[in-house]
Design an enzyme around this catalytic site. Structure first.
Site, mmCIF file in Angstrom:
data_model
loop_
_atom_site.group_PDB
_atom_site.id
_atom_site.type_symbol
_atom_site.label_atom_id
_atom_site.label_comp_id
_atom_site.label_asym_id
_atom_site.label_seq_id
_atom_site.Cartn_x
_atom_site.Cartn_y
_atom_site.Cartn_z
ATOM 1 N N LEU A 187 0.723 -1.391 0.043
ATOM 2 C CA LEU A 187 0.033 0.056 -0.095
ATOM 3 C C LEU A 187 0.990 1.384 -0.161
ATOM 4 O O LEU A 187 0.903 2.123 -0.813
ATOM 5 C CB LEU A 187 -1.211 0.121 1.291
ATOM 6 C CG LEU A 187 -1.760 1.155 1.693
ATOM 7 C CD1 LEU A 187 -2.788 1.423 0.372
ATOM 8 C CD2 LEU A 187 -2.612 1.076 2.834
ATOM 9 N N SER B 274 3.553 8.496 -0.022
ATOM 10 C CA SER B 274 2.061 8.264 0.454
ATOM 11 C C SER B 274 2.200 7.366 1.657
ATOM 12 O O SER B 274 2.264 6.102 1.352
ATOM 13 C CB SER B 274 0.924 7.989 -0.560
ATOM 14 O OG SER B 274 1.319 6.865 -0.914
ATOM 15 N N GLY B 275 2.143 7.906 2.944
ATOM 16 C CA GLY B 275 2.137 6.776 3.913
ATOM 17 C C GLY B 275 0.764 6.945 4.835
ATOM 18 O O GLY B 275 -0.126 6.299 4.333
ATOM 19 N N GLY C 288 -5.285 -5.926 11.434
ATOM 20 C CA GLY C 288 -4.165 -5.775 11.496
ATOM 21 C C GLY C 288 -3.534 -5.130 12.663
ATOM 22 O O GLY C 288 -2.474 -5.297 13.217
ATOM 23 N N GLN D 258 12.940 -2.982 47.249
ATOM 24 C CA GLN D 258 11.616 -2.681 46.759
ATOM 25 C C GLN D 258 11.412 -1.469 45.818
ATOM 26 O O GLN D 258 10.443 -1.509 45.058
ATOM 27 C CB GLN D 258 11.069 -1.859 48.126
ATOM 28 C CG GLN D 258 9.562 -1.565 48.301
ATOM 29 C CD GLN D 258 8.834 -1.022 49.436
ATOM 30 O OE1 GLN D 258 9.462 0.189 49.886
ATOM 31 N NE2 GLN D 258 8.267 -1.687 50.030
ATOM 32 N N GLN E 82 16.518 -1.324 31.170
ATOM 33 C CA GLN E 82 17.216 -0.506 32.265
ATOM 34 C C GLN E 82 17.487 -1.566 33.465
ATOM 35 O O GLN E 82 18.396 -1.330 33.889
ATOM 36 C CB GLN E 82 16.332 0.573 32.682
ATOM 37 C CG GLN E 82 16.746 1.593 33.753
ATOM 38 C CD GLN E 82 17.780 2.489 33.285
ATOM 39 O OE1 GLN E 82 17.967 2.674 31.915
ATOM 40 N NE2 GLN E 82 18.471 3.058 33.788
ATOM 41 N N GLY F 243 23.782 -2.841 32.201
ATOM 42 C CA GLY F 243 24.636 -2.660 30.975
ATOM 43 C C GLY F 243 24.518 -3.974 30.295
ATOM 44 O O GLY F 243 24.540 -4.094 29.279
ATOM 45 N N GLU G 108 0.892 -0.098 10.215
ATOM 46 C CA GLU G 108 -0.617 -0.406 10.180
ATOM 47 C C GLU G 108 -1.495 0.940 10.833
ATOM 48 O O GLU G 108 -2.343 0.970 11.372
ATOM 49 C CB GLU G 108 -0.859 -1.334 11.349
ATOM 50 C CG GLU G 108 -0.165 -2.723 11.067
ATOM 51 C CD GLU G 108 -0.668 -3.627 10.122
ATOM 52 O OE1 GLU G 108 -1.681 -2.990 9.220
ATOM 53 O OE2 GLU G 108 -0.336 -4.456 9.936
ATOM 54 N N ARG H 263 -12.365 11.702 15.701
ATOM 55 C CA ARG H 263 -13.278 11.911 14.725
ATOM 56 C C ARG H 263 -14.553 11.049 15.408
ATOM 57 O O ARG H 263 -15.739 11.733 15.091
ATOM 58 C CB ARG H 263 -12.892 11.595 13.575
ATOM 59 C CG ARG H 263 -12.152 12.399 12.835
ATOM 60 C CD ARG H 263 -11.420 12.061 11.350
ATOM 61 N NE ARG H 263 -10.653 12.884 10.708
ATOM 62 C CZ ARG H 263 -9.975 12.460 9.688
ATOM 63 N NH1 ARG H 263 -9.947 11.204 9.182
ATOM 64 N NH2 ARG H 263 -9.247 13.466 8.787
#
Length: 380
Positions: free
Chosen positions: A124, A129-130, A240, A277, A335, A339, A362, A374
């Site tokens: 598509l 055009s995205g 999707g 904690q 996190q 490391g 999508e 909308r």
């Protein structure tokens, strides 16, 4: 309200999870480094009935609900979200073909599609055009034998890898009513591909431009009715969006599970770090957020299955919420690994990279907000 999965749904999830852990998870990093998924994997997945999850049983598919399908993608993405998402794309195409292709085209292609001997890509998006997908310019001109295609599709998962391409092309005037859907098989003269894209994540999925240069296809490769292609494309997107949200959910759950295990083994200041904690609170927050995301996703899937009038709104809300939650959770998992989370060996940094694109494809999460707003305003 019954929030419990049925025995059949639990069995579907367990089957997909077991397959993913045996046949995908051990190889996910290798496939990422190689930049491809072995073609031999897909017929194995097809044997489970996953090549046509919600293709009707009359057409040889599994005939599952959209809620059932979210369980498959959640389970498979716990092994690798890149592989699971690629299967989602194939299934979106398969459903479009089952719903709209004529009997001749279906009888010719669907057996191989459902067995996953034919892997499908969805075409598509174009370079220009995205989010404004109706502005696509790839043109299909009528000929005596069928259509001649010219144009370029961008960001195509499976470009140069898949066996066939379900493409939205312009057969008429500007705007959505001038768009049709066609089926283009690999090897068709005039079909070519750009160089493989170098991406942040989803690296095991080959992604490339799909190019048409006087590419001739027979009239029998038109899917459905000329001029209805944009409608077909949009109808596939609700499901999707649920699928890609499921991929975020499953991958984030896998990341959280790995993190809980890691924290029980990692020691600092004389005790395992899961005993602090402040870090326990982080785990709790992630668990709460994932459970909320899972409930929201399944509610949206239920609405789509029921044909509820607000299903599109709920699919958009779920896509936005779950994909952002998934990315937030895996970032926190990294996190908490410190490391080590930054190293490929632990698998967390791959999840961070793979899930980031889920907020874009999508329909971007900005477009999800537009859909929701909308519909809210239309209800005034």
């Amino acid at each position: 309200m019954d929030f419990a999965l049925t025995e059949e749904q639990t069995a579907i999830f367990d089957m997909a999870y077991a397959f993913g852990q045996e046949h995908i998870a051990p190889f996910a990093r290798q496939w990422e480094s190689e930049g491809t998924i072995p073609k031999t994997l897909w017929p194995q997945i097809g044997e489970l009935g996953f090549g046509g999850l919600y293709v009707s049983e009359n057409s040889g598919g599994s005939g599952l609900t959209r809620l059932d399908a979210t369980l498959v993608f959640e389970a498979l993405s716990m092994a690798c979200p890149s592989v699971a998402a690629f299967l989602s794309i194939h299934n979106m195409c398969a459903k479009m073909l089952d719903s709209f292709a004529n009997d001749d085209l279906k009888s010719r292609i669907m057996p191989e599609v459902l067995s996953l001997n034919t892997v499908l890509s969805y075409c598509l998006t174009e370079p220009g055009s995205g989010s404004d997908a109706a502005a696509l310019k790839t043109r299909a001109e009528r000929t005596n034998e069928g259509y001649t295609l010219n144009g370029t599709k961008a960001f195509i998962s499976g470009g140069g890898y898949s066996d066939a391409y379900v493409c939205m092309v312009r057969t008429g005037e500007d705007g959505p009513k001038g768009i049709s859907t066609v089926y283009v098989e690999d090897g068709t003269p005039g079909l070519s591909f750009g160089a493989l894209e170098q991406k942040m994540g989803w690296k095991s999925q080959p992604t490339a431009q799909v190019q048409f240069d006087d590419c001739n296809i027979p009239s029998g490769n038109l899917v459905g009715t000329e001029g209805d292609g944009f409608k077909y494309a949009m109808m596939g997107l609700d499901g999707g969006r649920l699928n890609i949200a499921s991929c975020s959910l499953g991958a984030a759950q896998a990341g959280l599970d790995m993190t809980v295990q890691y924290m029980s083994e990692r020691k600092a200041f004389g005790k395992s770090i899961d005993q602090f904690q402040a870090l326990q609170f982080r785990l709790a927050d992630m668990e709460i957020e994932l459970q909320a995301a899972r409930t929201f996703l399944r509610q949206a899937a239920w609405k789509l299955d029921q044909g509820a009038p607000d299903a599109t709104k709920f699919c958009a809300m779920a896509k936005k919420f779950v994909t952002e939650t998934g990315s937030k959770v895996v970032d926190q998992c990294l996190q908490l690994h410190g490391g080590y989370g930054y190293l490929a060996d632990y698998g967390i940094e791959k999840l961070v990279r793979d899930l980031r694109v889920h907020q874009i494809l999508e329909g971007t999460n900005e477009i999800m907000r537009v859909i929701v707003a909308r519909q809210m305003l239309a209800q005034r």
